[in-house]
Design a protein around this motif. Structure first.
Motif, PDB file in Angstrom:
ATOM      1  N   UNK A  24       0.856  -1.180   0.000  1.00  8.42           N
ATOM      2  CA  UNK A  24       0.000   0.000   0.000  1.00  8.42           C
ATOM      3  C   UNK A  24       0.887   1.222   0.000  1.00  8.42           C
ATOM      4  N   UNK A  25       0.404   2.262  -0.641  1.00  5.61           N
ATOM      5  CA  UNK A  25       1.192   3.475  -0.782  1.00  5.61           C
ATOM      6  C   UNK A  25       0.802   4.534   0.233  1.00  5.61           C
ATOM      7  N   UNK A  26      -0.137   4.228   1.105  1.00  5.16           N
ATOM      8  CA  UNK A  26      -0.565   5.224   2.076  1.00  5.16           C
ATOM      9  C   UNK A  26       0.532   5.566   3.068  1.00  5.16           C
ATOM     10  N   UNK A  27       1.505   4.679   3.218  1.00  6.47           N
ATOM     11  CA  UNK A  27       2.584   4.934   4.165  1.00  6.47           C
ATOM     12  C   UNK A  27       3.806   5.557   3.493  1.00  6.47           C
ATOM     13  N   UNK A  28       3.703   5.898   2.225  1.00  4.12           N
ATOM     14  CA  UNK A  28       4.823   6.476   1.500  1.00  4.12           C
ATOM     15  C   UNK A  28       5.079   7.890   2.013  1.00  4.12           C
ATOM     16  N   UNK A  29       6.304   8.148   2.391  1.00  2.00           N
ATOM     17  CA  UNK A  29       6.703   9.477   2.859  1.00  2.00           C
ATOM     18  C   UNK A  29       7.505  10.162   1.764  1.00  2.00           C
ATOM     19  N   UNK A  30       7.297  11.446   1.611  1.00  2.00           N
ATOM     20  CA  UNK A  30       8.015  12.209   0.591  1.00  2.00           C
ATOM     21  C   UNK A  30       9.480  12.375   0.990  1.00  2.00           C
ATOM     22  N   UNK A  31      10.338  12.227   0.009  1.00  3.29           N
ATOM     23  CA  UNK A  31      11.771  12.459   0.212  1.00  3.29           C
ATOM     24  C   UNK A  31      12.031  13.966   0.148  1.00  3.29           C
ATOM     25  N   UNK A  32      13.217  14.402   0.570  1.00  2.00           N
ATOM     26  CA  UNK A  32      13.539  15.832   0.443  1.00  2.00           C
ATOM     27  C   UNK A  32      13.447  16.325  -1.009  1.00  2.00           C
ATOM     28  N   UNK A  33      13.817  15.470  -1.965  1.00  2.00           N
ATOM     29  CA  UNK A  33      13.729  15.848  -3.374  1.00  2.00           C
ATOM     30  C   UNK A  33      12.267  16.019  -3.797  1.00  2.00           C
ATOM     31  N   UNK A  34      11.419  15.134  -3.327  1.00  2.40           N
ATOM     32  CA  UNK A  34       9.984  15.232  -3.634  1.00  2.40           C
ATOM     33  C   UNK A  34       9.373  16.464  -2.975  1.00  2.40           C
ATOM     34  N   UNK A  35       9.816  16.767  -1.764  1.00  2.00           N
ATOM     35  CA  UNK A  35       9.353  17.978  -1.071  1.00  2.00           C
ATOM     36  C   UNK A  35       9.752  19.224  -1.860  1.00  2.00           C
ATOM     37  N   UNK A  36      10.977  19.235  -2.372  1.00  6.73           N
ATOM     38  CA  UNK A  36      11.450  20.377  -3.158  1.00  6.73           C
ATOM     39  C   UNK A  36      10.655  20.515  -4.455  1.00  6.73           C
ATOM     40  N   UNK A  37      10.382  19.394  -5.093  1.00 11.53           N
ATOM     41  CA  UNK A  37       9.568  19.399  -6.319  1.00 11.53           C
ATOM     42  C   UNK A  37       8.174  19.926  -6.020  1.00 11.53           C
ATOM     43  N   UNK A  38       7.609  19.477  -4.913  1.00 16.00           N
ATOM     44  CA  UNK A  38       6.277  19.939  -4.510  1.00 16.00           C
ATOM     45  C   UNK A  38       6.294  21.440  -4.253  1.00 16.00           C
ATOM     46  N   UNK A  39       7.341  21.922  -3.613  1.00 18.72           N
ATOM     47  CA  UNK A  39       7.446  23.351  -3.319  1.00 18.72           C
ATOM     48  C   UNK A  39       7.456  24.183  -4.600  1.00 18.72           C
ATOM     49  N   UNK A  40       8.197  23.731  -5.601  1.00 20.32           N
ATOM     50  CA  UNK A  40       8.236  24.455  -6.885  1.00 20.32           C
ATOM     51  C   UNK A  40       6.851  24.496  -7.533  1.00 20.32           C
ATOM     52  N   UNK A  41       6.148  23.376  -7.468  1.00 24.50           N
ATOM     53  CA  UNK A  41       4.808  23.311  -8.051  1.00 24.50           C
ATOM     54  C   UNK A  41       3.855  24.235  -7.291  1.00 24.50           C
TER      55      UNK A  41
END
Length: 125
Positions: A24-41
């Motif tokens: 299940x993907x509900x426990x997937x935590x964002x990596x720092x790179x994913x957090x940075x990508x999210x911030x740009x978006x």
């Protein structure tokens, strides 16, 4: 309250139907790179939507969560058809969750600019 119950049921159905035999993907935590990508978006959306501080924080959290799940789906050992179906369902779920964060006028703008800022990923080959 009904919206929360409906959202919960939708999420449960999504994960049970699409991920029955896998992790299940509900426990997937964002990596720092994913957090940075999210911030740009989020910054791009903020230019279009004029988010409040609270909305920006909620939007950032959700965006990072969806990026992490999206990448987990892309990296899973599934057929192209299954992956595309899961990505489409996730994309729709993300829009539903963003609707809860945004005002109606903001959501109307979100729907118009979303494909430019955060397009649906489709696996062709």
């Amino acid at each position: 309250m009904k919206i929360i119950q409906l959202l919960f049921v939708s999420i449960v159905l999504f994960f049970s139907v699409n991920l029955a035999s896998a992790q299940t993907y509900s426990s997937v935590k964002a990596t720092p790179e994913q957090e940075a990508k999210a911030n740009k978006i989020v910054l791009q959306f903020d230019d279009e939507l004029s988010l409040t501080e609270k909305q920006e924080l909620l939007f950032q959290t959700k965006q990072a969560e969806f990026i992490a799940v999206n990448e987990s789906i892309l990296n899973s050992q599934r057929t192209r058809k299954e992956i595309n179906g899961m990505l489409l369902a996730l994309y729709q779920e993300q829009a539903n969750e963003m609707k809860e964060i945004l005002t109606q006028p903001q959501y109307d703008v979100y729907k118009k600019v979303r494909n430019k800022i955060d397009p649906l990923i489709v696996i062709l080959k």
